[in-house]
Design a protein around this motif. Structure first.
Motif, PDB file in Angstrom:
ATOM      1  N   GLY A   1       0.796  -1.220   0.000  1.00 53.22           N
ATOM      2  CA  GLY A   1       0.000   0.000   0.000  1.00 53.22           C
ATOM      3  C   GLY A   1       0.831   1.274   0.000  1.00 53.22           C
ATOM      4  O   GLY A   1       2.054   1.250   0.106  1.00 53.22           O
ATOM      5  N   HIS A   2       0.136   2.414  -0.131  1.00 54.00           N
ATOM      6  CA  HIS A   2       0.714   3.777  -0.146  1.00 54.00           C
ATOM      7  C   HIS A   2       1.543   4.034  -1.392  1.00 54.00           C
ATOM      8  O   HIS A   2       2.438   4.886  -1.386  1.00 54.00           O
ATOM      9  CB  HIS A   2       1.552   4.041   1.108  1.00 54.00           C
ATOM     10  N   ASN A   3       1.301   3.305  -2.494  1.00 53.20           N
ATOM     11  CA  ASN A   3       2.135   3.434  -3.689  1.00 53.20           C
ATOM     12  C   ASN A   3       1.894   4.757  -4.412  1.00 53.20           C
ATOM     13  O   ASN A   3       0.808   5.338  -4.344  1.00 53.20           O
ATOM     14  CB  ASN A   3       1.859   2.279  -4.658  1.00 53.20           C
ATOM     15  N   GLN A   4       2.917   5.187  -5.136  1.00 50.98           N
ATOM     16  CA  GLN A   4       2.806   6.365  -6.010  1.00 50.98           C
ATOM     17  C   GLN A   4       2.076   5.995  -7.289  1.00 50.98           C
ATOM     18  O   GLN A   4       1.273   6.761  -7.806  1.00 50.98           O
ATOM     19  CB  GLN A   4       4.208   6.894  -6.325  1.00 50.98           C
ATOM     20  N   THR A   5       2.375   4.817  -7.821  1.00 53.93           N
ATOM     21  CA  THR A   5       1.673   4.296  -8.990  1.00 53.93           C
ATOM     22  C   THR A   5       1.764   2.782  -8.966  1.00 53.93           C
ATOM     23  O   THR A   5       2.648   2.214  -8.310  1.00 53.93           O
ATOM     24  CB  THR A   5       2.284   4.843 -10.301  1.00 53.93           C
ATOM     25  N   ILE A   6       0.839   2.122  -9.658  1.00 53.42           N
ATOM     26  CA  ILE A   6       0.827   0.665  -9.787  1.00 53.42           C
ATOM     27  C   ILE A   6       1.063   0.342 -11.256  1.00 53.42           C
ATOM     28  O   ILE A   6       0.387   0.880 -12.132  1.00 53.42           O
ATOM     29  CB  ILE A   6      -0.515   0.085  -9.301  1.00 53.42           C
ATOM     30  N   LEU A   7       2.009  -0.552 -11.553  1.00 50.62           N
ATOM     31  CA  LEU A   7       2.411  -0.809 -12.935  1.00 50.62           C
ATOM     32  C   LEU A   7       1.591  -1.904 -13.632  1.00 50.62           C
ATOM     33  O   LEU A   7       1.139  -1.700 -14.748  1.00 50.62           O
ATOM     34  CB  LEU A   7       3.909  -1.131 -12.984  1.00 50.62           C
ATOM     35  N   PRO A   8       1.404  -3.110 -13.045  1.00 51.33           N
ATOM     36  CA  PRO A   8       0.596  -4.116 -13.750  1.00 51.33           C
ATOM     37  C   PRO A   8      -0.898  -3.880 -13.559  1.00 51.33           C
ATOM     38  O   PRO A   8      -1.307  -3.078 -12.714  1.00 51.33           O
ATOM     39  CB  PRO A   8       1.033  -5.433 -13.084  1.00 51.33           C
ATOM     40  N   ALA A   9      -1.694  -4.587 -14.343  1.00 55.02           N
ATOM     41  CA  ALA A   9      -3.147  -4.487 -14.250  1.00 55.02           C
ATOM     42  C   ALA A   9      -3.704  -5.729 -13.560  1.00 55.02           C
ATOM     43  O   ALA A   9      -3.026  -6.757 -13.442  1.00 55.02           O
ATOM     44  CB  ALA A   9      -3.758  -4.346 -15.645  1.00 55.02           C
ATOM     45  N   VAL A  10      -4.951  -5.627 -13.121  1.00 52.07           N
ATOM     46  CA  VAL A  10      -5.618  -6.777 -12.510  1.00 52.07           C
ATOM     47  C   VAL A  10      -5.647  -7.930 -13.504  1.00 52.07           C
ATOM     48  O   VAL A  10      -5.966  -7.752 -14.680  1.00 52.07           O
ATOM     49  CB  VAL A  10      -7.045  -6.408 -12.070  1.00 52.07           C
ATOM     50  N   GLY A  11      -5.258  -9.114 -13.052  1.00 55.16           N
ATOM     51  CA  GLY A  11      -5.223 -10.291 -13.913  1.00 55.16           C
ATOM     52  C   GLY A  11      -3.838 -10.607 -14.429  1.00 55.16           C
ATOM     53  O   GLY A  11      -3.594 -11.722 -14.876  1.00 55.16           O
ATOM     54  N   ASP A  12      -2.911  -9.643 -14.387  1.00 63.03           N
ATOM     55  CA  ASP A  12      -1.557  -9.880 -14.878  1.00 63.03           C
ATOM     56  C   ASP A  12      -0.804 -10.856 -13.965  1.00 63.03           C
ATOM     57  O   ASP A  12      -0.983 -10.849 -12.745  1.00 63.03           O
ATOM     58  CB  ASP A  12      -0.752  -8.575 -14.935  1.00 63.03           C
ATOM     59  N   ILE A  13       0.048 -11.674 -14.582  1.00 63.89           N
ATOM     60  CA  ILE A  13       0.976 -12.524 -13.835  1.00 63.89           C
ATOM     61  C   ILE A  13       2.275 -11.745 -13.639  1.00 63.89           C
ATOM     62  O   ILE A  13       2.803 -11.163 -14.581  1.00 63.89           O
ATOM     63  CB  ILE A  13       1.271 -13.834 -14.595  1.00 63.89           C
ATOM     64  N   VAL A  14       2.780 -11.711 -12.401  1.00 63.01           N
ATOM     65  CA  VAL A  14       4.058 -11.038 -12.121  1.00 63.01           C
ATOM     66  C   VAL A  14       5.028 -12.072 -11.563  1.00 63.01           C
ATOM     67  O   VAL A  14       4.626 -13.096 -10.994  1.00 63.01           O
ATOM     68  CB  VAL A  14       3.882  -9.869 -11.137  1.00 63.01           C
ATOM     69  N   ARG A  15       6.299 -11.807 -11.730  1.00 69.09           N
ATOM     70  CA  ARG A  15       7.352 -12.719 -11.282  1.00 69.09           C
ATOM     71  C   ARG A  15       8.041 -12.175 -10.043  1.00 69.09           C
ATOM     72  O   ARG A  15       7.994 -10.978  -9.765  1.00 69.09           O
ATOM     73  CB  ARG A  15       8.392 -12.913 -12.400  1.00 69.09           C
TER      74      ARG A  15
END
Length: 368
Positions: A317-331
Motif C-alpha cells: 500500500g501507499h504506492n505512487q503508482t501501480i504498474l501491472p493491471a488486474v489479472g496480470d501474472i508477475v514474477r
C-alpha cells in the motif's frame, strides 16, 4: 468499478489454462461486484479533502507511470547513440588504414614507374619481359582502383552513421525535454499532495474520529480480502509461499517503521509493517503471483494485492503508482509499483502484509 478487465493473464496461458483462469477471475469479479455496493457507500462518506486526495493521487499515478516509461526510453536512446558512436570510431580507424594502404600503393607505383610507361613499352626487346612489365602495371592499377572504391564506400558508411548519431541525439533531447516536463508536473502534484495531506491531518485530528477511521479502513480491507479468498479456493496454478518461508526478499529497501502486532489507536493492531523508503523507488513482488486488486483504498492509498496460490496473498500500500493491471501474472522481484505516500501519509513508505488463508502473519518471519 473495483477491478479492471481480466484478460492479461489469460493471454499467457494455453487454451485450457486460459479457460480455467478466466473462470476463476470471473468469480473474483462477481464476488467483488457483490460487495461493491457496501464499499461504495463508504466511499460516499469520504470527506471533501479525501476525495480530492484520491483524485490527485490517481492522476499522480498516471504521470509517474509515464515518467517511468520515458526514463526507460531515455536509456534505450542513449544506448543506441553509444552503439552508433562505436561504429563511427571503427569506421574512422578503417578509413585511416585504407588511406595508408593507398599511400603505399601510390609510392610503389611511382618507384616502379620512374621511367615513362610508353618508353618502357617501346624499349622492350623480349616479348616475355614486355608482358611481365605490362602485367605489373595492370596489377598496381587495379589495386589502386579497388582501394579507392573501398575508401569511397567507407566514407559513405561513416557519413550515414554520423547522420544516424545526429538523429538519435535529437531524439534524446526530445525525450529529455519530455522528461523535464513530466518531472515538473509530478513535482507540482506532489506539492499539492503535501498540502492536501496537511489539511487532511488537521481534519482527522480528533482521537475518536481517528479510531473510527482506522476501524473503517481495516473493515474495508477485510471486505476486499474476504471477497478475494472466497473466489480463489483450490487455486491450481500458483503453489503458495510455504517453501519460501524465511527466504523471501523485502519488497523495498528501507527501515521498518511499524512492527507487526503492535497496538494502534482504539485497540486496533498492525497486521503488517510500514517500510520507510525513498519516493519513486521500486516496489517488488516477493514471489510469483497474479494481480487480484489494484485500486485506491481509504487509509492504504494505491493498494495492490497479489495471489500466490494455496491461500497465500501479499499486500502493498501507499504506492505512487501501480504498474501491472488486474489479472496480470508477475514474477518474483518484478517491479509492481513505485514508492509513494498515497492514502494520507506524510512521508513516502510501503505498507506490506502477508496473509495465509485470510489471516495476517508476521512478515519478519518470512522475509530476510
Amino acid at each position: 468499478m473495483l477491478i479492471a478487465p481480466l484478460h492479461a493473464a489469460a493471454q499467457q496461458a494455453s487454451a485450457e489454462e486460459q479457460a480455467k483462469t478466466e473462470a476463476q477471475l470471473e468469480q473474483i469479479a462477481t464476488e467483488l461486484k457483490r460487495r461493491e455496493a457496501a464499499i461504495g457507500q463508504r466511499a460516499e462518506q469520504l470527506s471533501l479533502t479525501e476525495r480530492e486526495l484520491k483524485q490527485l493521487e490517481q492522476q499522480m499515478a498516471t504521470v509517474a507511470s509515464e515518467l517511468n516509461r520515458t526514463q526507460e526510453q531515455l536509456k534505450d536512446a542513449q544506448g543506441r547513440i553509444n552503439d552508433l558512436q562505436s561504429q563511427a570510431q571503427a569506421l574512422e580507424r578503417q578509413l585511416s588504414q585504407q588511406r595508408k594502404l593507398l599511400e603505399k600503393q601510390l609510392d610503389t607505383a611511382y618507384r616502379v614507374g620512374e621511367h615513362d610507361y610508353l618508353r618502357l613499352i617501346l624499349q622492350q626487346q623480349e616479348p616475355s619481359k614486355f608482358e611481365r612489365v605490362l602485367g605489373y602495371y595492370g596489377y598496381f592499377n587495379r589495386a589502386r582502383l579497388a582501394e579507392i572504391d573501398a575508401i569511397a564506400q567507407t566514407q559513405q558508411q561513416l557519413q550515414q552513421v554520423r547522420s544516424d548519431v545526429l538523429t538519435q541525439q535529437e531524439e534524446l533531447e526530445r525525450r529529455k525535454k519530455q522528461q523535464r516536463q513530466q518531472q515538473g508536473v509530478l513535482k507540482a502534484q506532489q506539492d499539492e499532495q503535501k498540502q492536501l495531506i496537511k489539511r487532511l491531518s488537521r481534519e482527522q485530528s480528533a482521537d475518536q474520529q481517528r479510531i473510527a477511521e482506522l476501524k473503517q479502513d481495516q473493515e474495508a480491507l477485510e471486505q476486499v480480502l474476504a471477497a478475494i479468498r472466497s473466489a480463489l479456493r483450490d487455486e491450481p496454478r500458483l503453489e503458495g509461499l510455504s517453501a519460501l518461508k524465511g527466504k523471501l526478499s523485502w519488497p523495498a529497501a528501507g527501515k521498518v517503521q511499524r512492527v507487526f502486532g503492535r497496538a494502534r489507536s482504539g485497540g486496533v493492531t498492525w497486521k503488517g509493517i510500514v517500510i520507510n523508503a525513498a519516493d519513486g523507488e521500486p516496489v517488488r513482488a516477493i514471489a510469483d503471483g497474479r494481480v487480484l486488486y489494484a485500486n485506491w483504498l481509504r487509509g492504504y492509498g494505491l493498494l495492490i494485492v497479489l495471489d500466490h496460490g494455496d491461500g497465500y496473498m501479499s499486500l502493498y500500500g501507499h504506492n505512487q503508482t501501480i504498474l501491472p493491471a488486474v489479472g496480470d501474472i508477475v514474477r518474483a522481484n518484478e517491479t509492481i509499483a513505485l514508492v509513494g505516500q498515497s492514502g494520507g501519509r506524510e512521508e513516502p513508505a510501503v505498507y506490506f502484509e502477508i496473509r495465509v488463508k485470510g489471516d495476517a502473519v508476521n512478515p519478519v518471519q518470512w522475509c530476510r
